[in-house]
Design a protein around this motif. Structure first.
Motif, PDB file in Angstrom:
ATOM      1  N   ASP A 192      18.954  31.540 112.527  1.00 39.72           N
ATOM      2  CA  ASP A 192      18.761  30.452 113.467  1.00 39.72           C
ATOM      3  C   ASP A 192      18.206  30.942 114.789  1.00 39.72           C
ATOM      4  OD1 ASP A 192      21.726  28.727 112.352  1.00 39.72           O
ATOM      5  OD2 ASP A 192      19.644  28.429 111.782  1.00 39.72           O
ATOM      6  N   THR A 195      14.261  32.747 113.467  1.00 41.51           N
ATOM      7  CA  THR A 195      13.395  32.215 112.429  1.00 41.51           C
ATOM      8  C   THR A 195      12.441  31.186 112.978  1.00 41.51           C
ATOM      9  OG1 THR A 195      15.010  30.518 111.858  1.00 41.51           O
ATOM     10  CG2 THR A 195      15.109  32.571 110.633  1.00 41.51           C
ATOM     11  N   SER A 196      11.390  30.972 112.229  1.00 41.30           N
ATOM     12  CA  SER A 196      10.431  29.936 112.587  1.00 41.30           C
ATOM     13  C   SER A 196      10.234  29.044 111.380  1.00 41.30           C
ATOM     14  CB  SER A 196       9.086  30.553 112.999  1.00 41.30           C
ATOM     15  OG  SER A 196       8.549  31.336 111.946  1.00 41.30           O
ATOM     16  N   THR A 197       9.948  27.772 111.630  1.00 41.07           N
ATOM     17  CA  THR A 197       9.724  26.811 110.558  1.00 41.07           C
ATOM     18  C   THR A 197       8.259  26.427 110.553  1.00 41.07           C
ATOM     19  OG1 THR A 197      11.959  25.967 110.797  1.00 41.07           O
ATOM     20  CG2 THR A 197      10.390  24.579 109.619  1.00 41.07           C
ATOM     21  N   GLU A 206      13.133  22.844 103.884  1.00 39.40           N
ATOM     22  CA  GLU A 206      14.384  23.041 104.617  1.00 39.40           C
ATOM     23  C   GLU A 206      14.583  24.514 104.949  1.00 39.40           C
ATOM     24  OE1 GLU A 206      19.180  22.716 103.671  1.00 39.40           O
ATOM     25  OE2 GLU A 206      17.763  21.389 102.638  1.00 39.40           O
ATOM     26  N   LYS A 207      15.071  24.799 106.147  1.00 37.22           N
ATOM     27  CA  LYS A 207      15.400  26.176 106.522  1.00 37.22           C
ATOM     28  C   LYS A 207      16.833  26.456 106.117  1.00 37.22           C
ATOM     29  CE  LYS A 207      16.117  27.181 110.837  1.00 37.22           C
ATOM     30  NZ  LYS A 207      15.870  27.408 112.272  1.00 37.22           N
ATOM     31  N   TYR A 253      12.617  25.083 100.148  1.00 36.04           N
ATOM     32  CA  TYR A 253      13.122  25.934 101.210  1.00 36.04           C
ATOM     33  C   TYR A 253      12.013  26.823 101.752  1.00 36.04           C
ATOM     34  CZ  TYR A 253      17.864  24.843  99.527  1.00 36.04           C
ATOM     35  OH  TYR A 253      19.014  24.214  99.152  1.00 36.04           O
ATOM     36  N   HIS A 254      12.152  27.174 103.028  1.00 29.71           N
ATOM     37  CA  HIS A 254      11.300  28.206 103.617  1.00 29.71           C
ATOM     38  C   HIS A 254      12.082  28.890 104.728  1.00 29.71           C
ATOM     39  CE1 HIS A 254       7.597  30.300 104.744  1.00 29.71           C
ATOM     40  NE2 HIS A 254       8.039  30.177 105.991  1.00 29.71           N
ATOM     41  N   LEU A 255      12.075  30.214 104.694  1.00 27.00           N
ATOM     42  CA  LEU A 255      12.770  31.000 105.706  1.00 27.00           C
ATOM     43  C   LEU A 255      11.863  32.134 106.155  1.00 27.00           C
ATOM     44  CD1 LEU A 255      15.498  31.615 107.203  1.00 27.00           C
ATOM     45  CD2 LEU A 255      16.023  33.151 105.306  1.00 27.00           C
ATOM     46  N   ASP A 256      11.698  32.270 107.458  1.00 26.88           N
ATOM     47  CA  ASP A 256      10.898  33.348 108.029  1.00 26.88           C
ATOM     48  C   ASP A 256      11.726  33.950 109.145  1.00 26.88           C
ATOM     49  OD1 ASP A 256       9.096  35.070 109.127  1.00 26.88           O
ATOM     50  OD2 ASP A 256       7.473  33.629 109.349  1.00 26.88           O
TER      51      ASP A 256
END
Length: 290
Positions: A192, A195-197, A206-207, A253-256
């Motif tokens: 949180d 990360t970037s969305t 969704e992150k 989902y996507h998480l970076d």
């Protein structure tokens, strides 16, 4: 991203992991042994003497309650974020900000009128305390977290209304407290914070919730909650030297996540836990930042 590692792993249960998963458990076992060896050479806890700060008065069903907000340099500071960043996190209902605290046990005292009351000592990091002195926002946040922490730890119900005691930095006496010498440096919700969305659109992927912690000086573990998935089919994972990027099937989902540590991506392993609906990642570290 240098040397990305791709995930292509489908599991029914964590107990039936294949060769890659065996390596994952081997890393966990190695980390556990290192922790046990470290614990035999260091005491599990050490005593500190918190310094007085300020005192607030509230009450419970049993009478008046005083909370002494104290400080000690032995308590780790929270993450260094600005008030604007913290306010945004709270508005978005993110749980990424933690204020390490030592919650002391209740001690019976007498107030100014000679009537019985209860006092608790709550200690935070000394540098953070000095910062808090110049911020009404941080001070009220610390008081709220301290009150809720005492309620959870001692099964209390404290009145959320409080007032600060003038010319009285503490009630009664401030006792020594025991804190763990080797605190597990868990970095809750690091995703949180870093990360970037993509695109920033609310209708996008969704992150997921990300938890990271140092299980050993040279091993970083991650858990990514994926409650909408039944397996790893369609998941993609790339691990660079200081970054973790995950994509879910059908853009669920996507998480970076930027990770401020040097990761050995070639030795990193991942496994999907079917029962927990979690992606578990073990990332050996090349070195820790000085």
């Amino acid at each position: 991203m240098a040397n990305p590692k791709q995930l292509a792993l489908e599991l029914s249960e964590a107990e039936t992991m294949g060769a890659d998963s065996a390596r994952f458990e081997e890393l966990l076992l190695q980390a556990s042994k290192e922790l046990q060896q470290a614990q035999t050479t260091r005491p599990e806890s050490t005593q500190i003497q918190p310094q007085p700060g300020f005192c607030i008065k509230t009450n419970s069903s049993e009478g008046k309650v005083f909370i002494n907000i104290c400080h000690s340099p032995s308590i780790p500071p929270p993450a260094d974020v600005t008030e604007e960043e913290l306010l945004q996190m709270l508005e978005e209902d993110q749980a990424g900000f933690r204020i390490p605290m030592s919650l002391g046990e209740a001690h019976a005292e007498l107030d100014a009128k000679g009537q019985g009351c209860t006092a608790y000592d709550v200690a935070v990091n000394s540098d953070f305390y000095r910062r808090m002195q110049n911020s009404d926002f941080l001070r009220e946040l610390v008081i709220t977290i301290a009150r809720e922490g005492l309620e959870d730890k001692y099964n209390l119900q404290l009145n959320p209304e409080w007032r600060m005691m003038k010319n009285r930095p503490f009630m009664g006496s401030i006792s020594q407290q025991n804190i763990r010498s080797r605190q597990r440096p868990r970095i809750q919700e690091l995703g949180d914070l870093y990360t970037s969305t993509p695109g920033g659109a609310e209708s996008g992927p969704e992150k997921p919730h990300l938890s990271l912690w140092l299980e050993a000086p040279d091993l970083l573990l991650a858990e990514i909650d994926l409650p909408k998935l039944d397996g790893a089919l369609g998941l993609s994972l790339e691990i660079g030297e200081n970054r973790l990027v995950m994509g879910g099937p059908q853009q669920l989902y996507h998480l970076d996540a930027y990770i401020p540590l040097r990761i050995n991506s070639d030795e990193s392993k991942a496994a999907f836990h079917w029962k927990r609906k979690q992606l578990m990642v073990a990332m050996p570290l090349l070195s820790l930042p000085s």
